[in-house]
Design a protein around this motif. Structure first.
Motif, PDB file in Angstrom:
ATOM      1  N   SER A 146      25.074  27.640  14.431  1.00 40.75           N
ATOM      2  CA  SER A 146      23.861  27.886  15.200  1.00 40.75           C
ATOM      3  C   SER A 146      24.217  28.582  16.501  1.00 40.75           C
ATOM      4  O   SER A 146      25.291  28.359  17.061  1.00 40.75           O
ATOM      5  CB  SER A 146      23.131  26.568  15.495  1.00 40.75           C
ATOM      6  OG  SER A 146      23.981  25.676  16.182  1.00 40.75           O
ATOM      7  N   GLN A 170      24.325  20.998   8.282  1.00 43.22           N
ATOM      8  CA  GLN A 170      23.179  21.665   8.887  1.00 43.22           C
ATOM      9  C   GLN A 170      22.238  20.640   9.522  1.00 43.22           C
ATOM     10  O   GLN A 170      21.956  19.599   8.920  1.00 43.22           O
ATOM     11  CB  GLN A 170      22.419  22.480   7.835  1.00 43.22           C
ATOM     12  CG  GLN A 170      23.116  23.758   7.418  1.00 43.22           C
ATOM     13  CD  GLN A 170      24.285  23.548   6.467  1.00 43.22           C
ATOM     14  OE1 GLN A 170      24.488  22.460   5.964  1.00 43.22           O
ATOM     15  NE2 GLN A 170      25.058  24.602   6.217  1.00 43.22           N
ATOM     16  N   ARG A 171      21.773  20.954  10.720  1.00 42.15           N
ATOM     17  CA  ARG A 171      20.861  20.063  11.428  1.00 42.15           C
ATOM     18  C   ARG A 171      19.403  20.434  11.200  1.00 42.15           C
ATOM     19  O   ARG A 171      18.515  19.674  11.578  1.00 42.15           O
ATOM     20  CB  ARG A 171      21.186  20.079  12.930  1.00 42.15           C
ATOM     21  CG  ARG A 171      22.526  19.395  13.245  1.00 42.15           C
ATOM     22  CD  ARG A 171      22.982  19.687  14.650  1.00 42.15           C
ATOM     23  NE  ARG A 171      24.195  18.947  14.994  1.00 42.15           N
ATOM     24  CZ  ARG A 171      25.419  19.299  14.614  1.00 42.15           C
ATOM     25  NH1 ARG A 171      25.589  20.393  13.877  1.00 42.15           N
ATOM     26  NH2 ARG A 171      26.479  18.589  14.960  1.00 42.15           N
ATOM     27  N   GLN A 172      19.176  21.591  10.605  1.00 46.51           N
ATOM     28  CA  GLN A 172      17.825  21.999  10.231  1.00 46.51           C
ATOM     29  C   GLN A 172      17.841  22.387   8.757  1.00 46.51           C
ATOM     30  O   GLN A 172      18.440  23.392   8.375  1.00 46.51           O
ATOM     31  CB  GLN A 172      17.337  23.171  11.100  1.00 46.51           C
ATOM     32  CG  GLN A 172      17.148  22.807  12.558  1.00 46.51           C
ATOM     33  CD  GLN A 172      16.522  23.931  13.356  1.00 46.51           C
ATOM     34  OE1 GLN A 172      16.229  25.002  12.831  1.00 46.51           O
ATOM     35  NE2 GLN A 172      16.307  23.684  14.638  1.00 46.51           N
ATOM     36  N   ASN A 181      16.373  23.935   5.764  1.00 48.58           N
ATOM     37  CA  ASN A 181      15.358  24.910   5.363  1.00 48.58           C
ATOM     38  C   ASN A 181      15.612  25.313   3.914  1.00 48.58           C
ATOM     39  O   ASN A 181      16.460  24.749   3.218  1.00 48.58           O
ATOM     40  CB  ASN A 181      15.388  26.127   6.295  1.00 48.58           C
ATOM     41  CG  ASN A 181      16.793  26.713   6.430  1.00 48.58           C
ATOM     42  OD1 ASN A 181      17.617  26.612   5.518  1.00 48.58           O
ATOM     43  ND2 ASN A 181      17.073  27.326   7.582  1.00 48.58           N
TER      44      ASN A 181
END
Length: 397
Positions: free
Chosen positions: A239, A36-38, A40
């Protein structure tokens, strides 16, 4: 003197046999890519819920851009530390790069590694899907990187296509371990994963390599779009991608097929196979990855009980019924190839990955794209106008 040397020889042979037996019987350790690049709350939750089954996290640390410059990915180190699992930093070098500045790239990798100083890293991994013509240059780069890393373990990914190259041995020689990727390595039109072909590749690699290796298995799906010339213009996975195409298809890794391969690898383990690496860590927000219960079931070898039903439900238009697939089980199920409609149905059509088909005068809703149905979910796959009988649609092989 002869007797003493003979005893030593016997003990050495016995020790080698015991080590080989232990290696063959040891369980396959299971790692997971955190891609994952974000980061959360969904990613943090998934880490905590999966750590008990994961040996190491392989975390995407940086990826090259079109100019060959590494772009770091922001990660939540506190969340990783809370899982008490080792971390391997993954650096992805785009396979389409014709060349790059070795000195600059080595310096960037070392700087990013140093930025993790104080965190107990288990190693560095390079993910580079280059063509076979680039393997000699890649081996040279890896040799320099290995020297720069000192004693830190160096892992690399490998493609089945490299098995045809005599230069593969030079690349393997520079790594401490190799991760053989057996998903998404063919044209998208061939699908995402083929368990029988994957086993062929694994056996070939085991016969070729003298280094321990792991196999990267998929637990995700993806949407691929082509333009009018048949060229891939977009790949949408974890994404969304806004680029469209003239044709698009959903590709998915079937939990049942992946489980079949994993079971076979455990019962008939190839020489040198030390573990599995899953792509990728599933999160509650990731609609194109398996659900966490399904992933855990496949990882632990639990039975994937099929509790899939095809039902009629009154539609909004009088006389019409909606055809519903419902999964009453606890694991995700791959979408069935076909749904046979009762004889009394004279007009019908498919939706959400299904299209109307006919065989020997019998109407079917035929699957037109891969996918799965999450546990305790349902999906409308078509509609029909049928007689007044109580017959239900039948899931066809």
């Amino acid at each position: 003197m002869v007797r003493r040397n003979g005893v030593r020889w016997v003990w050495a042979l016995l020790s080698a046999c015991l080590a080989a037996c232990h290696s063959a019987s040891a369980p396959l350790g299971q790692d997971a890519y955190v891609w994952q690049r974000q980061w959360n709350s969904s990613v943090v939750t998934a880490l905590g819920q999966s750590a008990d089954l994961v040996r190491d996290w392989r975390v995407l640390a940086a990826q090259t851009d079109a100019r060959g410059q590494l772009r770091p990915v922001a990660t939540d180190r506190a969340a990783l530390a809370a899982t008490h699992r080792p971390v391997i930093l993954v650096f992805r070098i785009e396979g389409q790069l014709v060349q790059w500045d070795e000195d600059a790239l080595l310096a960037q990798i070392q700087a990013l590694r140093d930025s993790w100083r104080g965190y107990p890293l288990a190693g560095i991994e390079i993910d580079h899907d280059c063509g076979t013509a680039r393997l000699p240059a890649y081996a040279h780069f890896l040799g320099r990187l290995r020297q720069a890393l000192g004693g830190l373990q160096l892992s690399i990914t490998a493609l089945p296509a490299w098995l045809s190259s005599g230069d593969l041995d030079k690349v393997i020689a520079q790594a401490d371990e190799v991760i053989l990727q057996v998903h998404a390595v063919q044209s998208p039109r061939a699908g995402l994963f083929d368990d029988a072909l994957a086993r062929v590749w694994i056996d070939r690699f085991a016969a070729r390599s003298s280094k321990p290796f792991r196999v990267a298995l998929p637990n995700y799906g993806t949407r691929v779009a082509w333009d009018s010339d048949g060229r891939v213009v977009a790949v949408q996975s974890e994404s969304p991608v806004l680029v469209g195409g003239m044709e698009a298809s959903e590709l998915a890794a079937s939990p049942a097929k992946v489980a079949t391969l994993l079971s076979a690898l455990r019962s008939d383990r190839p020489k040198g196979l030390s573990g599995i690496v899953w792509f990728r860590l599933p999160t509650p927000q990731d609609e194109r990855a398996w659900s966490l219960p399904t992933w855990r079931a496949v990882m632990t070898g639990l039975p994937l009980t099929n509790r899939l039903a095809a039902l009629f439900q009154d539609g909004a238009v009088p006389g019409m019924v909606d055809v519903i697939l419902r999964n009453d089980g606890d694991v995700d199920i791959g979408l069935p190839h076909g749904i046979q409609l009762p004889v009394g149905c004279t007009v019908a059509d498919g939706v959400n990955g299904y299209a109307l088909s006919s065989r020997n005068g019998q109407l079917f809703l035929q699957r037109s794209q891969d996918g799965w149905l999450r546990a305790h979910r349902q999906r409308a796959v078509g509609w029909a106008r049928c007689g007044t009988g109580k017959a239900l649609p039948v899931i066809a092989p």
